[in-house]
Structures are given as structure tokens and as C-alpha cells.
Design a protein around this motif. Structure first.
Motif, PDB file in Angstrom:
ATOM      1  N   SER A  51       0.817  -1.220   0.000  1.00 47.08           N
ATOM      2  CA  SER A  51       0.000   0.000   0.000  1.00 47.08           C
ATOM      3  C   SER A  51       0.844   1.259   0.000  1.00 47.08           C
ATOM      4  O   SER A  51       0.436   2.293  -0.535  1.00 47.08           O
ATOM      5  N   ASN A  52       2.037   1.187   0.599  1.00 46.87           N
ATOM      6  CA  ASN A  52       2.891   2.365   0.749  1.00 46.87           C
ATOM      7  C   ASN A  52       4.039   2.451  -0.252  1.00 46.87           C
ATOM      8  O   ASN A  52       4.788   3.415  -0.226  1.00 46.87           O
ATOM      9  N   ASN A  54       4.675   1.879  -4.300  1.00 47.95           N
ATOM     10  CA  ASN A  54       4.204   1.508  -5.632  1.00 47.95           C
ATOM     11  C   ASN A  54       5.332   1.077  -6.562  1.00 47.95           C
ATOM     12  O   ASN A  54       5.113   0.861  -7.747  1.00 47.95           O
ATOM     13  N   ASN A  80      -8.094  -5.346  -4.639  1.00 45.14           N
ATOM     14  CA  ASN A  80      -7.852  -3.917  -4.521  1.00 45.14           C
ATOM     15  C   ASN A  80      -7.556  -3.377  -5.921  1.00 45.14           C
ATOM     16  O   ASN A  80      -6.645  -3.872  -6.599  1.00 45.14           O
ATOM     17  N   ARG A  82      -6.052  -0.825  -6.985  1.00 39.14           N
ATOM     18  CA  ARG A  82      -4.700  -0.308  -7.166  1.00 39.14           C
ATOM     19  C   ARG A  82      -3.647  -1.405  -7.267  1.00 39.14           C
ATOM     20  O   ARG A  82      -2.621  -1.233  -7.920  1.00 39.14           O
ATOM     21  N   THR A  83      -3.890  -2.559  -6.669  1.00 40.54           N
ATOM     22  CA  THR A  83      -2.856  -3.603  -6.610  1.00 40.54           C
ATOM     23  C   THR A  83      -3.231  -4.896  -7.330  1.00 40.54           C
ATOM     24  O   THR A  83      -2.432  -5.835  -7.328  1.00 40.54           O
TER      25      THR A  83
END
Length: 130
Positions: A51-52, A54, A80, A82-83
């Protein structure tokens, strides 16, 4: 004669495993081949790092961990937005045919059983980082 350029340093691999010796061995192998490594001792820690950061390009996920196991963690990462495209290679001591299917059903992109064959692991990593 010039040596070939090793571009692996462009790739950061997150190793999520609750066994320090497994992390140490995987880090040594990957670093010797030019990869950057980040580690997490639990699925919760691994998810937080993803999450922290990228710049993580691939995850080696131990599937058998206390608290949140690799199956649940993989599912959370893949659900998720984003991931979800982050490649995850399931790493497990469970080597039955249905274990591979279970890992892939959880969202893993690939699977390797322990003890790890380094040549196979490197082929899988290269396949997903192409």
C-alpha cells in the motif's frame, strides 16, 4: 567484450514469509541476481508495504502464515483496484495438485512448492516481470 547489462535492479520484489530463514535465503538468491528486495514477516505487514510502495513489481507470498494466511492476503491484494495487477507467486510447502489450484483460485499468478528449485523460481519471476 562488454558484460551484458543487468536490468534486474529495476525490479523490486516483496518477500512475505513468517520464517526468517526463508526470507534470508530468498533475499540472497534475488540480490545475487540483481533484484532489489523488500521483506515482510506477516501478511498484514506485506499488505501495508504494498500500500505504501508503488515500486514493488512482484510478490513472493508464503501461503501458510499465522493470522492472515497467504490465501487471504492474496485475495485482498487482488481485490484492490490499485494492486490487482501486481504479480504474486505463491510459495508453499504444500505440493499436492489441489494446493496449486487453491493458490491460483485465491488470485496467485503462479505457484512454486518448497523446497524451492531456484531455476524454476527465476523462470517464474522473469515470466511475470516481462
Amino acid at each position: 567484450m562488454a558484460l551484458p547489462v543487468n536490468n534486474n535492479h529495476l525490479y523490486k520484489v516483496l518477500i512475505i514469509d513468517d520464517e526468517p530463514l526463508n526470507i534470508l535465503a530468498l533475499c540472497a538468491v534475488l540480490k545475487s541476481r540483481g533484484y532489489l528486495t523488500v521483506t515482510a514477516n506477516s501478511a498484514k505487514e506485506g499488505i501495508a508495504k504494498i500500500s505504501n510502495d508503488n515500486t514493488i513489481k512482484l510478490v513472493l507470498m508464503d501461503m501458510m502464515m499465522p493470522d492472515i494466511d497467504g490465501y487471504e492476503a492474496t485475495n485482498l491484494i487482488k481485490n484492490n483496484v490499485r494492486t490487482r495487477d501486481l504479480p504474486i507467486i505463491a510459495v508453499t510447502a504444500q505440493a499436492m495438485a489441489h494446493d496449486k489450484e487453491k493458490c491460483l483460485a485465491a488470485g496467485a499468478n503462479d505457484y512454486i512448492s518448497k523446497p524451492i528449485d531456484i531455476d524454476i523460481l527465476m523462470k517464474l519471476i522473469n515470466k511475470h516481470l516481462q
